[in-house]
Motif scaffolding. Structure first.
Motif, PDB file in Angstrom:
ATOM      1  N   ASN A 260      88.682 -95.701 -80.968  1.00  0.00           N
ATOM      2  CA  ASN A 260      87.688 -95.252 -80.000  1.00  0.00           C
ATOM      3  C   ASN A 260      88.055 -93.867 -79.468  1.00  0.00           C
ATOM      4  OD1 ASN A 260      86.296 -94.897 -77.427  1.00  0.00           O
ATOM      5  ND2 ASN A 260      85.733 -97.059 -77.591  1.00  0.00           N
TER       6      ASN A 260
ATOM      7  N   ASP B 248      86.908 -92.249 -76.931  1.00  0.00           N
ATOM      8  CA  ASP B 248      87.023 -92.196 -75.473  1.00  0.00           C
ATOM      9  C   ASP B 248      88.405 -92.648 -75.007  1.00  0.00           C
ATOM     10  OD1 ASP B 248      84.419 -91.303 -75.247  1.00  0.00           O
ATOM     11  OD2 ASP B 248      83.593 -93.333 -75.046  1.00  0.00           O
ATOM     12  N   ASN B 249      88.970 -93.617 -75.722  1.00  0.00           N
ATOM     13  CA  ASN B 249      90.272 -94.158 -75.332  1.00  0.00           C
ATOM     14  C   ASN B 249      91.444 -93.410 -75.943  1.00  0.00           C
ATOM     15  OD1 ASN B 249      88.869 -96.145 -73.947  1.00  0.00           O
ATOM     16  ND2 ASN B 249      88.991 -97.622 -75.630  1.00  0.00           N
ATOM     17  N   HIS B 250      91.252 -92.853 -77.146  1.00  0.00           N
ATOM     18  CA  HIS B 250      92.379 -92.302 -77.895  1.00  0.00           C
ATOM     19  C   HIS B 250      92.203 -90.837 -78.294  1.00  0.00           C
ATOM     20  CE1 HIS B 250      93.745 -96.469 -78.223  1.00  0.00           C
ATOM     21  NE2 HIS B 250      92.523 -96.784 -78.609  1.00  0.00           N
TER      22      HIS B 250
ATOM     23  N   ASN C  74      91.999 -88.597 -82.850  1.00  0.00           N
ATOM     24  CA  ASN C  74      93.016 -89.634 -83.042  1.00  0.00           C
ATOM     25  C   ASN C  74      93.280 -89.866 -84.526  1.00  0.00           C
ATOM     26  OD1 ASN C  74      91.536 -92.346 -83.965  1.00  0.00           O
ATOM     27  ND2 ASN C  74      90.210 -91.383 -82.405  1.00  0.00           N
TER      28      ASN C  74
ATOM     29  N   ASP D 249      88.997-100.368 -82.216  1.00  0.00           N
ATOM     30  CA  ASP D 249      88.307-100.631 -80.949  1.00  0.00           C
ATOM     31  C   ASP D 249      87.065 -99.765 -80.795  1.00  0.00           C
ATOM     32  OD1 ASP D 249      89.574 -98.210 -80.621  1.00  0.00           O
ATOM     33  OD2 ASP D 249      90.485 -98.674 -78.685  1.00  0.00           O
ATOM     34  N   ARG D 250      86.573 -99.201 -81.913  1.00  0.00           N
ATOM     35  CA  ARG D 250      85.355 -98.397 -81.850  1.00  0.00           C
ATOM     36  C   ARG D 250      84.162 -99.262 -81.437  1.00  0.00           C
ATOM     37  NH1 ARG D 250      84.872 -93.609 -86.270  1.00  0.00           N
ATOM     38  NH2 ARG D 250      82.749 -93.770 -85.475  1.00  0.00           N
TER      39      ARG D 250
ATOM     40  N   LYS E  32      97.565 -99.140 -82.608  1.00  0.00           N
ATOM     41  CA  LYS E  32      97.875 -99.505 -81.216  1.00  0.00           C
ATOM     42  C   LYS E  32      97.786-101.005 -80.946  1.00  0.00           C
ATOM     43  CE  LYS E  32      97.720 -94.981 -80.611  1.00  0.00           C
ATOM     44  NZ  LYS E  32      98.955 -94.170 -80.633  1.00  0.00           N
TER      45      LYS E  32
END
Length: 508
Positions: free
Chosen positions: A88, A90-92, A96, A399-400, A456
């Motif tokens: 994702n 936004d998170n990574h 990434n 986690d996308r 992760k």
């Protein structure tokens, strides 16, 4: 009845890998011959341009010079697969990435994974292996003075599949006395027992053999059309079903990444493989989530708007494998055996694995088939299932949330039961060697560690003591020092390839 005449139907990488394995194994067996029948009209699929390190052992066993292989097949070194945007943004972060490296993680002893899990600010592959730095610096895995098939770092190859097949063909004919027939097989005749009795060809008439290897690709001329062995569909677990493949010319002085680049997108991923004179690029996607027009448009954007100037192919992908890989007096290999998708270069890997296995246990008589066949089928089914799980791992860990494709890949109903069991175990325990108990694990502990923690994965572990933290920190600093030293000492990737072309490597 003794098995004296063996035929491989179909050329390409699969057919000629089989010819070299069988030709070598049967060369000094009195009265036994190996023939390969190749159609003049069927082109090689030619997009299987990535390999894994195990191919080095096979090439060396065939007596093929690594220098000859590199110079004749547009070869580049492959030390890793670099996965971009599989998580994702936004998170990574929007850039990434992680490496699935070919060197063992934590090479100084112990396991740095618990240390990483206690401080996840590090990039996992950078923490546990000096190969990360060498890859990112675009370094070769060896020097010009390093002997053939040896290296300072683990490696496989990127290659021109059509040229590779020609090199294998020459070696099989010249070194292992494989007879080469150019003909189209128009009919497969079965005998009264239901086994293959003969092949009808357009230029050589009817040909009778004792044992048949089906390397006829997706057509599966013998194993499916004649012997009616069913196909086990895996599309409910692996959702991509189409690829657009294109070859992109490159500048002869352009830097060459020593790794495959696998970039995730809305409904699949893109492979990008750099050879010495071109890039092989493929847009892999699921037609359930993206239509062909959109896929072509997105590939064009990835390539910078040059797709209309290039010749590309749209390739359907039938994902799965045969219910039986050996039936009666026929073994299927390559695409006739099955196909999953190009991720992790599993096609050549499984072909090489199966061809080596059958060559080492080739039956001397028809009677021996009954004892060898069930074991071969059991081993190959086990291997294929483990590969399905490893490929699915990349998708279900993501986690996308930007498309239904990635959300559906996390649906438990699409995840194989054995993978779900292992992932449940690894929520509480870091994977170890005992989790991979079979020598037929095509991907084992090291492979899983790089992907799990590159993506992760959350394993709950106890906090390390101050002494454990100190020792792990010292080890990570030593690995970083090793990486810096390798990046300084190893040559630039293209520089080494140019030197090999000019001077060659040291023969062993």
């Amino acid at each position: 009845m003794d098995i004296k005449k063996v035929v491989i139907v179909g050329g390409g990488t699969a057919g000629w890998l089989a010819a070299n394995h069988l030709g070598k194994a049967l060369l000094n067996t009195e009265g036994v011959s190996v023939t390969l029948i190749e159609s003049p009209d069927i082109p090689t699929i030619g997009v299987g341009e990535g390999t894994v390190p195990a191919i080095r052992k096979s090439l060396q066993s065939f007596g093929i010079s690594e220098t000859e292989f590199i110079t004749q097949c547009d070869v580049t070194f492959k030390q890793s697969i670099k996965f971009s945007n599989w998580l994702n943004k936004d998170n990574h972060g929007s850039d990434n990435s992680f490496h699935h490296l070919f060197n063992i993680p934590s090479p100084l002893g112990g396991d740095l994974t618990p240390f990483w899990l206690n401080n996840r600010d590090y990039d996992y592959s950078n923490l546990v292996s000096p190969q990360f730095v060498a890859c990112e610096a675009l370094k070769a895995p060896k020097k010009i003075t390093t002997p053939e098939y040896a290296g300072a770092l683990g490696y496989a190859y990127h290659l021109n599949a059509a040229k590779f097949a020609k090199l294998l063909a020459k070696n099989g004919r010249d070194r292992f006395c494989v007879e080469h027939i150019i003909a189209n097989v128009s009919e497969v005749k079965l005998n009264v027992s239901g086994a293959v009795g003969s092949l009808v060809t357009d230029t050589h008439g009817e040909l009778v053999y004792d044992f048949y290897i089906d390397c006829t690709g997706f057509e599966a001329l013998i194993i499916e059309k004649a012997l009616k062995v069913p196909f086990v569909d895996k599309s409910a677990q692996l959702l991509v079903d189409r690829a657009i493949a294109v070859q992109v010319p490159t500048n002869i002085n352009a830097p060459i990444p020593p790794f495959t680049i696998a970039t995730a997108h809305q409904a699949g991923w893109i492979w990008d493989i750099a050879l010495t004179n071109r890039r092989g690029v493929g847009f892999v996607y699921s037609t359930k989530y993206m239509d062909d027009e959109t896929a072509i448009s997105k590939l064009d954007k990835y390539l910078g708007g040059v797709l209309s100037d290039l010749s590309y192919r749209v390739l359907p992908m039938k994902v799965g494998y045969r219910e039986k890989f050996w039936h009666q007096n026929c073994v299927c290999l390559g695409l006739a055996q099955g196909f999953l998708e190009p991720l992790e270069a599993t096609s050549i890997l499984l072909t090489d694995f199966a061809a080596s296995y059958i060559a080492n246990r080739f039956p001397k008589s028809v009677e021996q088939i009954q004892s060898i066949q069930p074991q071969f089928n059991q081993v190959m089914e086990y291997a294929w299932e483990r590969v399905v799980e490893f490929i699915k791992l990349h998708y279900c860990l993501s986690d996308r949330t930007d498309s239904q494709f990635w959300i559906d890949n996390r649906d438990p109903s699409t995840i194989p039961d054995e993978l779900k069991r292992r992932l449940s175990l690894w929520e509480s325990y870091v994977p170890n060697r005992e989790d991979f108990f079979s020598k037929f694990e095509v991907f084992d502990l090291d492979n899983y560690l790089y992907v799990l923690y590159g993506m992760k994965y959350h394993t709950q572990v106890k906090n390390l003591t101050n002494e454990q933290l100190h020792l792990a920190n010292q080890q990570s600093l030593q690995i970083a020092k090793m990486g810096k030293q390798l990046a300084e000492e190893l040559p630039d990737h293209r520089e080494l390839l140019n030197k090999i072309k000019e001077h060659g490597l040291q023969s062993i």
